[in-house]
Design a protein around this motif. Structure first.
Motif, mmCIF file in Angstrom:
data_model
loop_
_atom_site.group_PDB
_atom_site.id
_atom_site.type_symbol
_atom_site.label_atom_id
_atom_site.label_comp_id
_atom_site.label_asym_id
_atom_site.label_seq_id
_atom_site.Cartn_x
_atom_site.Cartn_y
_atom_site.Cartn_z
ATOM 1 N N VAL A 135 88.346 32.497 -51.988
ATOM 2 C CA VAL A 135 86.974 31.973 -52.026
ATOM 3 C C VAL A 135 85.992 33.129 -52.153
ATOM 4 O O VAL A 135 86.034 34.089 -51.364
ATOM 5 C CB VAL A 135 86.664 31.146 -50.763
ATOM 6 C CG1 VAL A 135 85.234 30.612 -50.813
ATOM 7 C CG2 VAL A 135 87.657 30.003 -50.610
ATOM 8 N N ASN A 136 85.122 33.036 -53.113
ATOM 9 C CA ASN A 136 84.022 33.984 -53.299
ATOM 10 C C ASN A 136 82.703 33.245 -53.079
ATOM 11 O O ASN A 136 82.478 32.183 -53.676
ATOM 12 C CB ASN A 136 84.040 34.580 -54.706
ATOM 13 C CG ASN A 136 85.286 35.405 -54.965
ATOM 14 O OD1 ASN A 136 85.421 36.518 -54.479
ATOM 15 N ND2 ASN A 136 86.208 34.844 -55.732
ATOM 16 N N ILE A 137 81.852 33.819 -52.249
ATOM 17 C CA ILE A 137 80.577 33.182 -51.928
ATOM 18 C C ILE A 137 79.455 34.139 -52.297
ATOM 19 O O ILE A 137 79.441 35.299 -51.868
ATOM 20 C CB ILE A 137 80.487 32.835 -50.431
ATOM 21 C CG1 ILE A 137 81.729 32.061 -49.972
ATOM 22 C CG2 ILE A 137 79.224 32.026 -50.150
ATOM 23 C CD1 ILE A 137 81.819 31.906 -48.466
ATOM 24 N N ILE A 138 78.517 33.652 -53.098
ATOM 25 C CA ILE A 138 77.360 34.432 -53.529
ATOM 26 C C ILE A 138 76.112 33.716 -53.017
ATOM 27 O O ILE A 138 75.966 32.495 -53.193
ATOM 28 C CB ILE A 138 77.308 34.548 -55.059
ATOM 29 C CG1 ILE A 138 78.603 35.171 -55.588
ATOM 30 C CG2 ILE A 138 76.088 35.346 -55.500
ATOM 31 C CD1 ILE A 138 78.797 34.991 -57.083
ATOM 32 N N ALA A 139 75.211 34.469 -52.379
ATOM 33 C CA ALA A 139 74.024 33.821 -51.820
ATOM 34 C C ALA A 139 72.922 34.838 -51.595
ATOM 35 O O ALA A 139 73.160 36.057 -51.589
ATOM 36 C CB ALA A 139 74.375 33.123 -50.507
ATOM 37 N N GLY A 143 83.079 42.422 -49.048
ATOM 38 C CA GLY A 143 81.835 41.926 -49.621
ATOM 39 C C GLY A 143 80.953 43.086 -50.021
ATOM 40 O O GLY A 143 81.205 44.242 -49.657
ATOM 41 N N ALA A 144 79.895 42.788 -50.766
ATOM 42 C CA ALA A 144 78.983 43.833 -51.238
ATOM 43 C C ALA A 144 77.731 43.169 -51.784
ATOM 44 O O ALA A 144 77.616 41.936 -51.828
ATOM 45 C CB ALA A 144 79.658 44.678 -52.326
ATOM 46 N N GLY A 145 76.786 44.017 -52.221
ATOM 47 C CA GLY A 145 75.600 43.495 -52.855
ATOM 48 C C GLY A 145 75.947 42.861 -54.195
ATOM 49 O O GLY A 145 76.958 43.195 -54.833
ATOM 50 N N HIS A 193 74.098 38.889 -52.184
ATOM 51 C CA HIS A 193 75.342 39.568 -51.818
ATOM 52 C C HIS A 193 76.480 38.567 -51.939
ATOM 53 O O HIS A 193 76.260 37.365 -52.133
ATOM 54 C CB HIS A 193 75.264 40.181 -50.417
ATOM 55 C CG HIS A 193 75.190 39.187 -49.291
ATOM 56 N ND1 HIS A 193 75.792 39.379 -48.063
ATOM 57 C CD2 HIS A 193 74.573 37.972 -49.179
ATOM 58 C CE1 HIS A 193 75.547 38.365 -47.260
ATOM 59 N NE2 HIS A 193 74.812 37.501 -47.912
ATOM 60 N N PHE A 194 77.708 39.081 -51.838
ATOM 61 C CA PHE A 194 78.863 38.191 -51.925
ATOM 62 C C PHE A 194 79.883 38.565 -50.849
ATOM 63 O O PHE A 194 79.885 39.686 -50.312
ATOM 64 C CB PHE A 194 79.505 38.233 -53.320
ATOM 65 C CG PHE A 194 80.453 39.384 -53.528
ATOM 66 C CD1 PHE A 194 81.809 39.241 -53.265
ATOM 67 C CD2 PHE A 194 79.983 40.610 -53.983
ATOM 68 C CE1 PHE A 194 82.670 40.306 -53.453
ATOM 69 C CE2 PHE A 194 80.848 41.673 -54.171
ATOM 70 C CZ PHE A 194 82.206 41.525 -53.903
ATOM 71 N N ALA A 195 80.732 37.615 -50.532
ATOM 72 C CA ALA A 195 81.850 37.839 -49.620
ATOM 73 C C ALA A 195 83.067 37.128 -50.186
ATOM 74 O O ALA A 195 82.946 36.052 -50.793
ATOM 75 C CB ALA A 195 81.533 37.308 -48.230
#
Length: 898
Positions: free
Chosen positions: A150-154, A171-173, A179-181
């Protein structure tokens, strides 16, 4: 096996999917109103499946924006998409292939609180039972297991926290302001266990070292500022993890275990793998805001969801018909945990009270269904006390029949054999049959037959022969769809008592299987003969409530008083008191129905009620006060003894032609009689059980408070003066004492200056705490009498009432419907019409909540004719309304048909 169409789904129609799902990759680009979800699925056709079968994926109100086959846009002629279904044709017969689906969803508009929704600034998911299909098109069923990345961008400022199942990959910017995780869950799971949470929350952290020496990070996320109130939940989690290792040998299997507490949630909690989501009422607690019952519930529900890691997650259910396999089994496990943490006897009494009040009622009405149902229209409506609590009782009976060693061996085999599987009830039972070499086919009827068995008992003693005979007969009543039932295997724990209350041993027993202290009733009629009995024994039967049955056993008051005073089984002592009380209460309700004015809580009510059977009332009062005054017994048990059968218990015992007003008068009259007889004792207990020590939620301290507060209720009833309750309210230094004193005040003296002052004080004092204000709404909704409906309507206009919050709706409307018999079942039927209006309004935004509230009318056929007709009319109004959800339509149709 799709249910959102409202069509009947049948267990007999089960078949595996045509395609095997190998992998799931999800990417979420979170936005309050336009969240983009990209789903990459790798399939291969199942061996032996139809080579021409299409891939059919479930959806629910979805908007499809892109569909790729092996990363190439698929020809529109190869698929058909609607908001609720995606069908893809012309797929490979053997080799794996990839489907990439992009959907657009609106979390902020998702008032159903199913799938992905956003509330109070927090993104949250709830996917059980069929919520994942509201996120993306998917084979949304529990037997489709796969690993998930799962990749989450917000937006980083609004959502510094990005969580999902499994272990954190990093995660990173991600561009300007985002950013994403990334998360990976290595354990294959069904879609209903998927979870995502994003937002800005506070954190409480700890660690746990497993039995193999691995360190697990423990994290509980709550709203900022509420972190100190999560400490008890963390402690309960660590105790749960240790207990599951010690008792069931189950070790946690990820690097991290997380709990997130949210305020808008349809359920108590959800066991998503590694990321449990909780209704915050079952996480947050401190002495000022939480009662002893709140602490106990937090402990039990934290344990329940954690225990699901093995009984529900590592081993899940093949289809939703097997729901009891994870829920009933896990309830059994959390009950055992709570019994070990607290008082086993008191915990068992509380369990049986709940079972009888909820599940026995369900089993005897139009919503009756087996622990493992054969059909359903809407699976959300089968998250019931039958699946949970009766399912737990069935597991407990297996333990009783086999004994602790074989039961543990069966559980060990189940864990070993089915780890990573989607299992069935047959798989579960087969493990116990294998280790015990016992045929459990008759016992399995407990899973397949609805209804509560009725067991009739009669005894005879031949003094000359020293022979004691026990005749048993079982009948399982007809239920919807099951008119004829087979005899069950019913394990009944028993004991024989002498006239002095000492145990009596028999030289031998004939007539059927007896293992230790368990009689195995397996036939329709069965006679057990105990030889070598030197004196007439008193039979104590179904000790510990070893089987969830209704006993019809006419024991005289002397025998019941003997059991209440001397039985070695504390549950049986409590049961004997209940058996003394119920006939008095039922006969009083029959005789006083319509004869005493509703205001009659004093002398008139007393004389009318007690006159029904003065001797029985005297025997009950004597036994009750003797037990309550016995300092050798734990205070928590004595408090349970003081809690007479409820109005719902009396109604269930009467069975038909129910007049809630008459039941209320009868019970209040008996309470007043006991209060007067024990006036001095209750005064001593109120003083003697008080403590100057700082509040502690431990079992012993909670038991002392329970006894003190139960005595306070009787003391106030005897005096018929609000002063004692008002004084207790003013002196209370914890929420347990404060809320109980408030309840006594407003229940007995609702219109007095003292009650109104306390209500105003409580509201002002806790204005900023939603969970405590739920108590304020609930206590007022439970005030008996015809004035309740007007009070409810006025409270709905209170600025603190939020119709979109399930907790607040349950606190006000739910408490009124489920906990206020005289108010809800008022003779003019106005409350039924009000409930019908509310059901229709709530159904438009939250069908699950509406359907749960609707079950408050499931006993309408038991009411006296005038009320029953008015209730039926209200139900018919709901049934005839257009646009009903499947949840509500399923319930109302079954209630009217059954």
């Amino acid at each position: 096996m799709r249910t959102e169409t409202g069509q009947v789904v049948s267990l007999a129609d089960y078949r595996p999917t045509d395609f095997v799902l190998e992998r799931v990759d999800l990417t979420f680009e979170l936005d309050p109103t336009e969240t983009k979800v990209e789903t990459r699925l790798i399939f291969h056709r199942r061996e032996g499946a139809d080579p021409t079968a299409p891939l059919v994926l479930d959806g629910d109100e979805l908007v499809l924006t892109s569909l790729l086959f092996d990363q190439i846009e698929i020809d529109p002629g190869r698929y058909t998409a609607t908001p609720n279904l995606l069908t893809i044709r012309d797929l490979p017969a053997a080799e794996p292939f990839e489907i990439t689906i992009t959907t657009l969803i609106n979390p902020e508009a998702n008032t159903q609180l199913m799938g992905l929704y956003r509330s109070n600034g927090i993104y949250c998911t709830q996917c059980e039972a069929e919520g994942f299909r509201r996120i993306t098109y998917f084979p949304d069923r529990p037997d489709v297991l796969s690993v998930y990345t799962v990749n989450i961008i917000a937006d980083k400022a609004a959502n510094p926290l990005l969580l999902s199942n499994g272990n954190f990959l990093g995660g990173a910017g991600y561009g300007e302001g985002k950013h994403f995780a990334a998360w990976f869950d290595p354990h294959p799971k069904p879609s209903y266990l998927f979870a995502l949470v994003a937002g800005d929350l506070g954190l409480v952290e700890d660690t746990f070292t497993t039995l193999s020496g691995r360190e697990v990070a423990l994290k509980i996320y709550v709203e900022h500022g509420k972190e100190p109130r999560a400490s008890y939940a963390m402690d309960a989690l660590k105790r749960s993890m240790k207990w599951d290792e010690d008792v069931f040998g189950r070790e946690y299997d990820l690097d991290i275990f997380m709990i997130v507490a949210v305020s808008d949630f349809n359920m108590g909690a959800m066991e998503n793998k590694g990321l449990n989501v909780f209704n915050d009422k079952y996480v947050l607690a401190d002495p000022e805001t939480a009662t002893d019952a709140d602490y106990a519930n937090i402990e039990a529900i934290i344990a329940h969801e954690y225990f699901h890691n093995w009984t529900g997650n590592r081993i899940t259910c093949r289809d939703w018909f097997q729901l009891c396999l994870k829920e009933g089994l896990t309830v059994y496990r959390d009950h055992q945990f709570s019994a070990d943490q607290r008082s086993r006897a008191v915990k068992r009494i509380a369990e049986v009270r709940h079972l009888r009040a909820e599940q026995f009622v369900e089993d005897s009405g139009p919503l009756a269904h087996p622990v493992r149902p054969n059909t359903y229209k809407e699976i959300n409506n089968f998250y019931t006390t039958t699946v949970y609590e009766k399912g737990s009782e069935v597991t407990g009976m297996i333990a009783t029949i086999l004994g602790p060693d074989l039961f543990k061996a069966g559980m060990d085999l189940y864990f070993e054999r089915h780890d990573g599987d989607a299992a069935t009830v047959e798989d579960f039972v087969a493990c116990f049959a294998e280790v015990s070499k016992r045929d459990l086919s008759q016992f399995s009827l407990w899973y397949n037959q609805a209804g509560t068995p009725n067991v009739t008992v009669s005894c005879a003693y031949d003094v000359g022969a020293g022979l004691f005979t026990v005749d048993l007969e079982q009948v399982v009543p007809p239920t919807p769809g099951q008119p004829n039932k087979q005899p069950m295997h019913i394990p009944l724990r028993f004991g024989l008592l002498s006239a002095a209350g000492a145990p009596l041993a028999a030289a031998g027993v004939e007539g059927g299987e007896v293992s230790g202290d368990v009689l195995h009733l397996t036939e329709r009629r069965q006679t057990f003969r105990f030889s070598g009995i030197a004196e007439r024994p008193v039979l104590s039967l179904n000790r510990g409530f070893s089987a969830p049955v209704v006993l019809h056993f006419k024991q005289d008051s002397a025998d019941l008083a003997l059991i209440a005073s001397h039985d070695s089984d504390l549950f049986s002592r409590w049961q004997a008191l209940s058996d003394l009380a119920l006939p008095v209460l039922c006969e009083s309700a029959r005789q006083t129905g319509g004869k005493v004015a509703a205001k009659g809580r004093g002398t008139k009510a007393k004389s009318a009620a007690v006159a029904a059977d003065p001797a029985a009332a005297v025997a009950l009062t004597k036994s009750l006060l003797s037990i309550v005054g016995d300092d050798s017994l734990e205070p928590a048990f004595r408090a349970q003894a003081l809690a007479l059968p409820s109005e719902a218990d009396i109604a269930r015992e009467l069975g038909s032609n129910i007049d809630p007003d008459a039941i209320h008068r009868a019970r209040q009259a008996l309470v007043a009689e006991i209060a007067r007889a024990g006036l001095d004792l209750f005064g001593q207990l109120v003083e003697g059980m008080a403590s100057d020590a700082p509040y502690s939620p431990d079992a012993a301290s909670a038991g002392r408070r329970a006894l003190k507060n139960a005595a306070l209720g009787y003391l106030v009833q005897a005096a018929q003066d609000p002063a004692k309750a008002a004084e207790a309210y003013d002196k209370a230094d914890n929420m347990t004492d404060l809320s109980h004193a408030l309840g006594v005040l407003v229940t007995y003296f609702p219109e007095t200056e003292a009650a109104q002052a306390a209500l105003g004080n409580f509201q002002t004092r806790f204005a900023g705490n939603a969970l405590v204000l739920d108590k304020w709404f609930s206590v007022q909704a439970s005030i008996p009498g015809d004035g309740a409906l007007a009070r409810i309507k006025a409270l709905m206009s209170n600025p603190g009432f939020n119709p979109a919050n399930p907790n607040r709706v349950r606190a006000l409307i739910g408490s009124f419907a489920f906990s206020n018999p005289t108010g809800f079942h008022r003779a003019d039927g106005a409350a039924y019409d009000f409930m019908a209006e509310q059901i229709l309004l709530i159904d438009k935004r939250n069908p699950q909540l509406a359907a749960r509230l609707l079950t408050s009318m499931r006993t309408w056929r038991m009411l006296e004719p005038t009320r029953a007709e008015k209730a039926k009319a209200a139900l018919s109004t709901i049934e005839k309304s257009s646009g009903l959800s499947n949840d509500v339509r399923d319930i109302v149709e079954r209630m009217l048909k059954g």
